[in-house]
Structure formats: C-alpha cells, structure tokens
Design a protein around this motif. Structure first.
Motif, PDB file in Angstrom:
ATOM      1  N   GLY A 181       8.378  20.060   2.212  1.00 30.27           N
ATOM      2  CA  GLY A 181       7.293  20.397   1.324  1.00 30.27           C
ATOM      3  C   GLY A 181       6.888  19.306   0.360  1.00 30.27           C
ATOM      4  N   VAL A 182       7.420  18.109   0.508  1.00 29.09           N
ATOM      5  CA  VAL A 182       7.088  17.007  -0.381  1.00 29.09           C
ATOM      6  C   VAL A 182       5.780  16.387   0.083  1.00 29.09           C
ATOM      7  CG1 VAL A 182       7.903  14.815  -1.353  1.00 29.09           C
ATOM      8  CG2 VAL A 182       9.539  16.612  -0.752  1.00 29.09           C
ATOM      9  N   ALA A 183       4.930  16.013  -0.876  1.00 34.04           N
ATOM     10  CA  ALA A 183       3.681  15.338  -0.531  1.00 34.04           C
ATOM     11  C   ALA A 183       3.961  13.990   0.115  1.00 34.04           C
ATOM     12  CB  ALA A 183       2.823  15.157  -1.788  1.00 34.04           C
ATOM     13  N   LEU A 184       2.993  13.507   0.893  1.00 36.37           N
ATOM     14  CA  LEU A 184       3.219  12.303   1.678  1.00 36.37           C
ATOM     15  C   LEU A 184       3.495  11.085   0.789  1.00 36.37           C
ATOM     16  CD1 LEU A 184       3.327  10.960   4.434  1.00 36.37           C
ATOM     17  CD2 LEU A 184       0.852  10.661   4.327  1.00 36.37           C
ATOM     18  N   ASP A 185       2.729  10.918  -0.277  1.00 36.84           N
ATOM     19  CA  ASP A 185       2.946   9.770  -1.157  1.00 36.84           C
ATOM     20  C   ASP A 185       4.314   9.845  -1.832  1.00 36.84           C
ATOM     21  OD1 ASP A 185       0.445   8.967  -0.444  1.00 36.84           O
ATOM     22  OD2 ASP A 185      -0.538   9.766  -2.247  1.00 36.84           O
ATOM     23  N   SER A 186       4.675  11.024  -2.296  1.00 38.49           N
ATOM     24  CA  SER A 186       6.003  11.190  -2.903  1.00 38.49           C
ATOM     25  C   SER A 186       7.112  11.017  -1.871  1.00 38.49           C
ATOM     26  CB  SER A 186       6.106  12.575  -3.557  1.00 38.49           C
ATOM     27  OG  SER A 186       5.115  12.739  -4.548  1.00 38.49           O
ATOM     28  N   ALA A 187       6.843  11.456  -0.632  1.00 37.44           N
ATOM     29  CA  ALA A 187       7.843  11.281   0.424  1.00 37.44           C
ATOM     30  C   ALA A 187       8.067   9.807   0.728  1.00 37.44           C
ATOM     31  CB  ALA A 187       7.392  12.020   1.683  1.00 37.44           C
ATOM     32  N   ILE A 188       6.993   9.014   0.715  1.00 36.69           N
ATOM     33  CA  ILE A 188       7.134   7.572   0.952  1.00 36.69           C
ATOM     34  C   ILE A 188       7.974   6.930  -0.150  1.00 36.69           C
ATOM     35  CG2 ILE A 188       5.871   5.399   1.072  1.00 36.69           C
ATOM     36  CD1 ILE A 188       3.597   6.919   2.410  1.00 36.69           C
ATOM     37  N   GLY A 208       5.767  -1.072  -2.260  1.00 38.92           N
ATOM     38  CA  GLY A 208       4.536  -1.773  -2.569  1.00 38.92           C
ATOM     39  C   GLY A 208       3.308  -0.998  -2.114  1.00 38.92           C
ATOM     40  N   MET A 209       3.383  -0.420  -0.911  1.00 38.66           N
ATOM     41  CA  MET A 209       2.258   0.378  -0.426  1.00 38.66           C
ATOM     42  C   MET A 209       2.038   1.602  -1.302  1.00 38.66           C
ATOM     43  SD  MET A 209       1.788   2.228   3.294  1.00 38.66           S
ATOM     44  CE  MET A 209       3.006   3.457   2.865  1.00 38.66           C
ATOM     45  N   SER A 210       3.114   2.255  -1.704  1.00 41.18           N
ATOM     46  CA  SER A 210       2.988   3.434  -2.560  1.00 41.18           C
ATOM     47  C   SER A 210       2.384   3.083  -3.912  1.00 41.18           C
ATOM     48  CB  SER A 210       4.368   4.076  -2.749  1.00 41.18           C
ATOM     49  OG  SER A 210       4.296   5.183  -3.612  1.00 41.18           O
ATOM     50  N   ARG A 211       2.748   1.937  -4.450  1.00 39.63           N
ATOM     51  CA  ARG A 211       2.184   1.534  -5.742  1.00 39.63           C
ATOM     52  C   ARG A 211       0.703   1.194  -5.614  1.00 39.63           C
ATOM     53  NH1 ARG A 211       6.929  -2.256  -8.451  1.00 39.63           N
ATOM     54  NH2 ARG A 211       8.407  -0.547  -8.812  1.00 39.63           N
ATOM     55  N   ARG A 212       0.309   0.631  -4.499  1.00 36.75           N
ATOM     56  CA  ARG A 212      -1.116   0.346  -4.319  1.00 36.75           C
ATOM     57  C   ARG A 212      -1.927   1.631  -4.219  1.00 36.75           C
ATOM     58  NH1 ARG A 212       1.365  -2.960  -0.491  1.00 36.75           N
ATOM     59  NH2 ARG A 212       1.716  -5.064  -1.285  1.00 36.75           N
ATOM     60  N   ILE A 213      -1.367   2.621  -3.530  1.00 41.44           N
ATOM     61  CA  ILE A 213      -2.055   3.903  -3.438  1.00 41.44           C
ATOM     62  C   ILE A 213      -2.144   4.558  -4.810  1.00 41.44           C
ATOM     63  CG2 ILE A 213      -1.928   6.212  -2.440  1.00 41.44           C
ATOM     64  CD1 ILE A 213      -0.629   4.989   0.030  1.00 41.44           C
ATOM     65  N   SER A 214      -1.058   4.480  -5.578  1.00 42.51           N
ATOM     66  CA  SER A 214      -1.076   5.049  -6.925  1.00 42.51           C
ATOM     67  C   SER A 214      -2.060   4.317  -7.837  1.00 42.51           C
ATOM     68  CB  SER A 214       0.328   4.994  -7.531  1.00 42.51           C
ATOM     69  OG  SER A 214       1.244   5.724  -6.750  1.00 42.51           O
ATOM     70  N   ALA A 215      -2.282   3.028  -7.563  1.00 42.50           N
ATOM     71  CA  ALA A 215      -3.212   2.254  -8.374  1.00 42.50           C
ATOM     72  C   ALA A 215      -4.664   2.496  -8.010  1.00 42.50           C
ATOM     73  CB  ALA A 215      -2.893   0.766  -8.249  1.00 42.50           C
ATOM     74  N   LEU A 223      -2.402   1.229   4.251  1.00 46.53           N
ATOM     75  CA  LEU A 223      -1.668   1.210   5.514  1.00 46.53           C
ATOM     76  C   LEU A 223      -2.034  -0.022   6.343  1.00 46.53           C
ATOM     77  CD1 LEU A 223      -1.908   4.992   6.472  1.00 46.53           C
ATOM     78  CD2 LEU A 223       0.168   3.738   5.847  1.00 46.53           C
ATOM     79  N   GLN A 224      -3.299  -0.382   6.360  1.00 43.91           N
ATOM     80  CA  GLN A 224      -3.697  -1.591   7.068  1.00 43.91           C
ATOM     81  C   GLN A 224      -3.086  -2.843   6.434  1.00 43.91           C
ATOM     82  OE1 GLN A 224      -7.968  -1.494   7.140  1.00 43.91           O
ATOM     83  NE2 GLN A 224      -8.076   0.112   8.697  1.00 43.91           N
ATOM     84  N   LEU A 225      -3.018  -2.855   5.108  1.00 45.85           N
ATOM     85  CA  LEU A 225      -2.406  -3.987   4.421  1.00 45.85           C
ATOM     86  C   LEU A 225      -0.921  -4.074   4.728  1.00 45.85           C
ATOM     87  CD1 LEU A 225      -2.879  -6.335   2.485  1.00 45.85           C
ATOM     88  CD2 LEU A 225      -2.407  -4.765   0.591  1.00 45.85           C
ATOM     89  N   LEU A 226      -0.258  -2.925   4.892  1.00 43.40           N
ATOM     90  CA  LEU A 226       1.146  -2.924   5.271  1.00 43.40           C
ATOM     91  C   LEU A 226       1.343  -3.605   6.619  1.00 43.40           C
ATOM     92  CD1 LEU A 226       4.079  -1.949   4.755  1.00 43.40           C
ATOM     93  CD2 LEU A 226       3.442   0.179   5.930  1.00 43.40           C
ATOM     94  N   TYR A 227       0.440  -3.339   7.553  1.00 45.91           N
ATOM     95  CA  TYR A 227       0.530  -4.011   8.860  1.00 45.91           C
ATOM     96  C   TYR A 227       0.266  -5.505   8.741  1.00 45.91           C
ATOM     97  CZ  TYR A 227      -1.359  -5.906  13.178  1.00 45.91           C
ATOM     98  OH  TYR A 227      -1.638  -6.732  14.230  1.00 45.91           O
ATOM     99  N   LEU A 228      -0.734  -5.888   7.946  1.00 47.74           N
ATOM    100  CA  LEU A 228      -1.059  -7.305   7.799  1.00 47.74           C
ATOM    101  C   LEU A 228       0.067  -8.073   7.129  1.00 47.74           C
ATOM    102  CD1 LEU A 228      -4.814  -7.082   6.716  1.00 47.74           C
ATOM    103  CD2 LEU A 228      -3.903  -7.686   8.969  1.00 47.74           C
ATOM    104  N   ARG A 229       0.797  -7.432   6.239  1.00 44.70           N
ATOM    105  CA  ARG A 229       1.872  -8.113   5.523  1.00 44.70           C
ATOM    106  C   ARG A 229       3.136  -8.248   6.364  1.00 44.70           C
ATOM    107  NH1 ARG A 229       1.432  -7.752  -0.144  1.00 44.70           N
ATOM    108  NH2 ARG A 229       3.603  -7.197  -0.372  1.00 44.70           N
ATOM    109  N   THR A 230       3.267  -7.465   7.409  1.00 43.65           N
ATOM    110  CA  THR A 230       4.446  -7.543   8.270  1.00 43.65           C
ATOM    111  C   THR A 230       4.135  -8.072   9.660  1.00 43.65           C
ATOM    112  OG1 THR A 230       4.124  -5.214   8.881  1.00 43.65           O
ATOM    113  CG2 THR A 230       5.597  -5.674   7.029  1.00 43.65           C
ATOM    114  N   GLY A 231       2.928  -7.816  10.163  1.00 39.51           N
ATOM    115  CA  GLY A 231       2.569  -8.272  11.496  1.00 39.51           C
ATOM    116  C   GLY A 231       3.213  -7.472  12.612  1.00 39.51           C
TER     117      GLY A 231
END
Length: 315
Positions: A181-188, A208-215, A223-231
């Motif tokens: 029952g946890v929200a997706l952002d909180s689950a991350i 880092g992704m969670s903080r960007r969403i919170s910002a 999510l796309q930035l997460l892929y670009l940062r890891t490849g």
C-alpha cells in the motif's frame, strides 16, 4: 647532482609533469571524499561506503566552492572544445564521474597521454634495431591515443555490470512495498534506503531520481534521466514499463514482478551463454601458454637425444 646532469631535460620535465598530475589527482580525490562525507552527514546516512554523492545534488558551500574553483581554473585555461564533448560527458557520467570539471580533466588527460607515451617511447625504445624501435613507437602511440578511452570504457562497463546485478532485487522490494500500500515515490525512497548496503550505486541513483521527482521534475523525465545516467537497457525497460502501467492503469506490482522475472531469465541465459563459449575462449591461452610447455616437456628429451645422435654421426 651529477646523475641529474647526465639525464636528458625532456625526461626530467616529463617526470615533473607526471608528479604534478598525480598530486593534482590525489588532491581532487581528497576533495571529492570530503564532499561525499559532508553530504552523507547532511542526509543522515550512516553507511560511509554507500554515501556516494548524488549527481545534481548541491554540496555545502565550503567544499563545493573548492571543486568549482578547480573546474573554473581548468575551464578558463583549457580550449573551449575540451569541455563541450557531449559524448565524453555522458560516458563520464555513466562511469560515475559527475564533477563539473570531469570532461575538461579527461580531455586534458587524453592530451597528456597522447604526448607522454610517444615521448617515453622515443626516449626508452632501443635505437640499435629499426624494427624494435618502430614497433615500440607504434605501441606507445596506440597506448597514448586509445588508453584513456579504453580505461573509461572499462570503468563504465564495470559500473553498469554492478548496477545490473541489483535491478532484480530492487524490483522485488518495489513489488513488496507497492503491494503493502505504499505510494510509488515513497516505495522508491524506501527501497533505496534498504538497498544501500547491498547495491549502493543503484540505491544512490534511485535516491537521486526520487529527489528530482520531489523537486517537481515529471516522473517520465526522471525515469529517462535515470537511464541516461546509467546507460542500462534494463533501466530503460523499467522506465517504459512503469510509464505504460501508469498510462493504462494496470497494476504496477504485477508489471514489476513480471519484469523482474524477465531480467532474471535474461541473466540466466547470459550466464549459460558464457558457460557454453568458455571452452572456445580457452583455446587461445591453451595455444599460447600450455601447449608449448607440453611440447617442451614431451619432445625436449627426444630432441636432445636426436641432437646427440647427429653430433656423434658428424664426428
């Protein structure tokens, strides 16, 4: 002093340049560690190994200003092209180097390597044999030109492999949190905290992704930035599945569970493929190192006897 007088001045200058480069690199590493430690204390993290600096996060003024001064000093004195390479910058980010001066430093290292190794080959290569001298210079030029990029590719591949191993476990924890029952952002955020000890690099990326969403950044862009940062294609697939689940209203838990199972099957197939090709890859070391030794051991005594027999017949 007499020994120094006999050494060529280019070699002395090269050694001094190398010492300055090593000292500057050590100083930059010390500053980076201090910056990460301050950020870990600020975020309340107790794991020193897992408290890596998040890309894009703001560091304290005292530590950040020192790094910015180094980057500004290098950027002001280096050519403009040194800091404008988008491909090199993305590769450095994927390798874990997110400093503002990372691209400039890497391009300076490439330039120094392209000059240093040929000069060393010119000074140290044997001049009595033209063939050896030419081969030595060719190897020095190849190492000088391709060495830094090859090292960067190796570091990137190693980091990507480390992140790839933690994706299925992370998805399982996400499924547990979402089904509870946890929200997706909180689950991350929760999964990132729990995975910090086992997979610190992936945990830092999730934080880092969670903080960007919170910002205020849209989740799709984060999510796309997460892929670009890891490849990693695995994270690109994760972003695609999560966005499709959110768009069509399907259960995110079921989507993540199925995708985690797919990743495990893919990893198992990769391991089986490597095991199947292991015998073929062993042929080269066998042919180069083991077979010659066996031939020497088996045919050496017979060769000595044949040689003695011919010597006796010649006398």
């Amino acid at each position: 002093m007499a020994i120094l007088a006999t050494l060529p001045w280019p070699l002395i200058g090269l050694v001094l340049l190398f010492a300055i480069a090593v000292g500057g690199g050590l100083y930059a590493i010390m500053l980076e560690r201090q910056r990460r430690a301050v950020l870990a204390r600020a975020t309340g993290s107790t794991d020193s190994q897992g408290a890596a600096l998040l890309r894009g996060a703001s560091a304290p003024t005292s530590t950040r200003s020192a790094l910015e001064r180094v980057g500004d000093w290098l950027g002001a004195r280096a050519p403009v092209q040194f800091g404008d390479s988008t491909a090199v910058g993305s590769k450095l980010v994927q390798a874990g180097f997110d400093s503002p001066a990372a691209t400039t430093l890497f391009n300076l290292i490439r330039l120094a390597s392209a000059v240093t190794f040929p000069v060393l080959g010119l000074l140290l290569a044997p001049r009595d044999d033209a063939l050896y001298f030419g081969l030595s210079m060719l190897i020095a030029v190849i190492i000088g030109l391709l060495g830094p990029q090859a090292l960067l590719d190796s570091l990137t591949a190693r980091r990507q492999d480390t992140i790839r191993k933690g994706v299925p476990d992370t998805l399982d924890l996400l499924v547990v949190c979402v089904e509870a029952g946890v929200a997706l952002d909180s689950a991350i955020q929760r999964v990132a905290r729990e995975m910090r000890m086992l997979h610190p690099i992936l945990a830092d990326e999730l934080v880092g992704m969670s903080r960007r969403i919170s910002a205020g950044m849209p989740r799709e862009q984060a999510l796309q930035l997460l892929y670009l940062r890891t490849g990693l294609d695995e994270l690109r697939g994760l972003a695609s599945h999560m966005l499709q689940s959110e768009k069509w209203g399907t259960s995110i838990a079921n989507v993540l569970r199925v995708y985690a199972e797919q990743l495990r099957k893919k990893r198992k197939m990769t391991a089986e493929k490597r095991a199947a090709t292991a015998s073929t890859r062993m042929l080269i070391p066998l042919a180069l190192f083991i077979f010659p030794t066996i031939f020497v051991v088996l045919l050496g005594p017979a060769g000595l006897e044949v040689s003695k027999m011919f010597d006796t017949m010649g006398k």
